[in-house]
Motif scaffolding. Structure first.
Motif, mmCIF file in Angstrom:
data_model
loop_
_atom_site.group_PDB
_atom_site.id
_atom_site.type_symbol
_atom_site.label_atom_id
_atom_site.label_comp_id
_atom_site.label_asym_id
_atom_site.label_seq_id
_atom_site.Cartn_x
_atom_site.Cartn_y
_atom_site.Cartn_z
ATOM 1 N N SER A 81 0.852 -1.185 0.000
ATOM 2 C CA SER A 81 0.000 0.000 0.000
ATOM 3 C C SER A 81 0.889 1.235 0.000
ATOM 4 N N LEU A 82 0.331 2.349 -0.411
ATOM 5 C CA LEU A 82 1.084 3.604 -0.398
ATOM 6 C C LEU A 82 1.598 3.903 1.001
ATOM 7 N N ALA A 83 0.740 3.743 2.000
ATOM 8 C CA ALA A 83 1.130 4.033 3.384
ATOM 9 C C ALA A 83 2.291 3.150 3.831
ATOM 10 N N ASP A 84 2.253 1.852 3.498
ATOM 11 C CA ASP A 84 3.336 0.940 3.889
ATOM 12 C C ASP A 84 4.636 1.286 3.159
ATOM 13 N N ALA A 85 4.535 1.664 1.890
ATOM 14 C CA ALA A 85 5.733 2.037 1.130
ATOM 15 C C ALA A 85 6.384 3.283 1.729
ATOM 16 N N ILE A 86 5.582 4.281 2.052
ATOM 17 C CA ILE A 86 6.113 5.504 2.656
ATOM 18 C C ILE A 86 6.741 5.207 4.013
ATOM 19 N N LYS A 87 6.074 4.402 4.803
ATOM 20 C CA LYS A 87 6.605 4.027 6.129
ATOM 21 C C LYS A 87 7.942 3.294 5.986
ATOM 22 N N GLY A 88 8.031 2.375 5.018
ATOM 23 C CA GLY A 88 9.272 1.626 4.798
ATOM 24 C C GLY A 88 10.428 2.511 4.360
ATOM 25 N N ILE A 89 10.127 3.515 3.531
ATOM 26 C CA ILE A 89 11.163 4.463 3.120
ATOM 27 C C ILE A 89 11.622 5.284 4.321
ATOM 28 N N GLU A 90 10.664 5.804 5.071
ATOM 29 C CA GLU A 90 10.997 6.636 6.235
ATOM 30 C C GLU A 90 11.767 5.873 7.299
ATOM 31 N N ASN A 91 11.484 4.584 7.443
ATOM 32 C CA ASN A 91 12.171 3.752 8.439
ATOM 33 C C ASN A 91 13.516 3.222 7.944
#
Length: 96
Positions: free
Chosen positions: A38-48
């Motif tokens: 999901s977009l939210a999971d992709a963004i979270k993975g990049i940020e982490n």
């Protein structure tokens, strides 16, 4: 260390707001299986620092995918500027 993954497909909504256009991204693992986030999971993975993403432009050049923010602070994914006028991410085919 973040692992790098090529985005091969996306799922889009019917909305025109840039932060609501992409619902999910997907690609192919080294073993041939498909992945989808999901977009939210992709963004979270990049940020982490877990993942980085890229697409290949029409010339076969790797273009990094980054997190951007709208004026209201909503996060979305886009590619870094490259040598084309095309939207490298939004022009990818739909994920199945």
């Amino acid at each position: 260390m973040a692992t790098s993954h090529e985005i091969k497909c996306i799922n889009k909504s019917d909305r025109y707001n840039i932060h609501e256009r992409i619902l999910s991204i997907g690609g192919i693992n080294n073993n041939g299986t498909h992945w989808k986030l999901s977009l939210a999971d992709a963004i979270k993975g990049i940020e982490n620092g877990e993942w980085t993403f890229y697409v290949n432009n029409i010339y076969g050049r790797k273009v990094n995918v980054i997190i951007a923010k709208t004026a209201l602070g909503n996060k979305y994914l886009k590619t870094e500027a490259d040598t084309t006028e095309r939207n490298n991410l939004l022009e990818l085919p739909e994920c199945k």
